[in-house]
Design a protein around this motif. Structure first.
Motif, PDB file in Angstrom:
ATOM      1  N   ALA A   1      41.568  39.973   3.680  1.00 58.78           N
ATOM      2  CA  ALA A   1      41.754  39.008   2.590  1.00 58.78           C
ATOM      3  C   ALA A   1      42.899  39.437   1.677  1.00 58.78           C
ATOM      4  O   ALA A   1      43.779  38.633   1.346  1.00 58.78           O
ATOM      5  CB  ALA A   1      40.467  38.863   1.785  1.00 58.78           C
ATOM      6  N   ALA A   2      42.910  40.694   1.285  1.00 60.38           N
ATOM      7  CA  ALA A   2      43.945  41.182   0.366  1.00 60.38           C
ATOM      8  C   ALA A   2      45.322  41.183   1.017  1.00 60.38           C
ATOM      9  O   ALA A   2      46.295  40.689   0.430  1.00 60.38           O
ATOM     10  CB  ALA A   2      43.588  42.588  -0.119  1.00 60.38           C
ATOM     11  N   THR A   3      45.416  41.694   2.230  1.00 62.34           N
ATOM     12  CA  THR A   3      46.732  41.752   2.870  1.00 62.34           C
ATOM     13  C   THR A   3      47.212  40.356   3.264  1.00 62.34           C
ATOM     14  O   THR A   3      48.419  40.107   3.278  1.00 62.34           O
ATOM     15  CB  THR A   3      46.742  42.704   4.089  1.00 62.34           C
ATOM     16  OG1 THR A   3      45.728  42.310   5.018  1.00 62.34           O
ATOM     17  CG2 THR A   3      46.523  44.147   3.651  1.00 62.34           C
TER      18      THR A   3
ATOM     19  N   ALA B   1      36.486  36.252  -0.550  1.00 63.10           N
ATOM     20  CA  ALA B   1      36.811  37.660  -0.824  1.00 63.10           C
ATOM     21  C   ALA B   1      38.012  37.769  -1.761  1.00 63.10           C
ATOM     22  O   ALA B   1      38.007  38.573  -2.700  1.00 63.10           O
ATOM     23  CB  ALA B   1      37.092  38.393   0.486  1.00 63.10           C
ATOM     24  N   ALA B   2      39.037  36.940  -1.526  1.00 60.19           N
ATOM     25  CA  ALA B   2      40.230  36.969  -2.376  1.00 60.19           C
ATOM     26  C   ALA B   2      39.903  36.552  -3.814  1.00 60.19           C
ATOM     27  O   ALA B   2      40.570  36.983  -4.754  1.00 60.19           O
ATOM     28  CB  ALA B   2      41.313  36.074  -1.787  1.00 60.19           C
ATOM     29  N   GLU B   3      38.876  35.744  -4.008  1.00 63.54           N
ATOM     30  CA  GLU B   3      38.430  35.375  -5.366  1.00 63.54           C
ATOM     31  C   GLU B   3      37.584  36.477  -5.995  1.00 63.54           C
ATOM     32  O   GLU B   3      37.718  36.780  -7.184  1.00 63.54           O
ATOM     33  CB  GLU B   3      37.582  34.099  -5.319  1.00 63.54           C
ATOM     34  CG  GLU B   3      38.331  32.837  -5.053  1.00 63.54           C
ATOM     35  CD  GLU B   3      37.398  31.622  -5.008  1.00 63.54           C
ATOM     36  OE1 GLU B   3      36.162  31.796  -4.860  1.00 63.54           O
ATOM     37  OE2 GLU B   3      37.913  30.501  -5.112  1.00 63.54           O
TER      38      GLU B   3
ATOM     39  N   ALA C   1      43.316  52.642   6.824  1.00 67.10           N
ATOM     40  CA  ALA C   1      43.687  51.397   7.520  1.00 67.10           C
ATOM     41  C   ALA C   1      44.331  50.415   6.539  1.00 67.10           C
ATOM     42  O   ALA C   1      45.338  49.777   6.855  1.00 67.10           O
ATOM     43  CB  ALA C   1      42.471  50.771   8.190  1.00 67.10           C
ATOM     44  N   LEU C   2      43.757  50.292   5.350  1.00 68.74           N
ATOM     45  CA  LEU C   2      44.323  49.400   4.343  1.00 68.74           C
ATOM     46  C   LEU C   2      45.694  49.892   3.899  1.00 68.74           C
ATOM     47  O   LEU C   2      46.634  49.111   3.768  1.00 68.74           O
ATOM     48  CB  LEU C   2      43.378  49.271   3.149  1.00 68.74           C
ATOM     49  CG  LEU C   2      43.858  48.389   1.998  1.00 68.74           C
ATOM     50  CD1 LEU C   2      44.127  46.961   2.464  1.00 68.74           C
ATOM     51  CD2 LEU C   2      42.837  48.407   0.857  1.00 68.74           C
TER      52      LEU C   2
END
Length: 195
Positions: A62-64, A20-22, A120-121
């Motif tokens: 993934a982002a956080t 996901a981070a990619e 939430a994000l």
């Protein structure tokens, strides 16, 4: 002792987060689908939903998670820094690798944008930034900087802004000197205002 099944599950979960981070910076937040993510991680789409309640929750984590790693590294660097001026140098040097068009920069920009539509994000990112500002403010306070929490908030926002501008191809001339000057003249200006 961790069971082999639990270890495999943890490894699959990490592969999904890494994929996901990619994919977020490569394709954009909204273009990452369960199918594409599963293909990248080398699993079936059903495995995605086995490990995460939804695709957005996986993308958020993934982002956080990447943001948390970056901020943790910055916190470690600050602890080895001796003065507020050096802290500015350290912060700017630590983000020098981010061009605005690199994968990490794009991931963070995509996450900030997605957070405008995902409460939430937004809350998770706000918590991370608030924690960093609190730690940095405590560091500034220990080093005698007036209004340390406010100063930490503005300095952190300046670094974020500089990174966003890089993505537009805009560079600041010697931001370190400007920020050092602001940091060093603030008490003098306060004294002048008091007189």
């Amino acid at each position: 002792m961790v069971s082999p099944a639990a270890e495999r599950g943890r490894a699959v979960r990490e592969r999904l987060l890494h994929a996901a981070a990619e994919l977020i910076p490569e394709r954009g937040w909204t273009a990452v689908s369960t199918r594409i993510l599963a293909e990248r991680a080398g699993v079936t789409p059903s495995v995605v939903h086995y490990h995460f309640p939804s695709l957005p929750s996986l993308l958020n984590e993934a982002a956080t998670g990447e943001m948390r790693k970056m901020l943790a590294g910055l916190n470690e660097l600050l602890e080895t820094t001796r003065s507020p001026g050096d802290a500015i140098e350290t912060m700017l040097a630590s983000v020098e690798q981010y061009t605005g068009a690199d994968a990490a920069s794009l991931l963070f920009v995509e996450a900030y944008l997605a957070s405008t539509r995902d409460d939430a994000l937004r809350e998770r990112i706000a918590e991370l930034v608030a924690e960093f500002r609190q730690r940095f403010g405590g560091w500034l306070e220990r080093h005698g900087v007036p209004a340390p929490l406010e100063t930490a908030a503005v300095l952190a926002a300046c670094v974020d802004g500089l990174l966003l501008h890089r993505g537009l191809g805009l560079q600041a001339n010697d931001p370190s000197a400007v920020l050092r000057r602001l940091l060093s003249t603030a008490p003098e200006e306060e004294r002048q205002c008091e007189q």
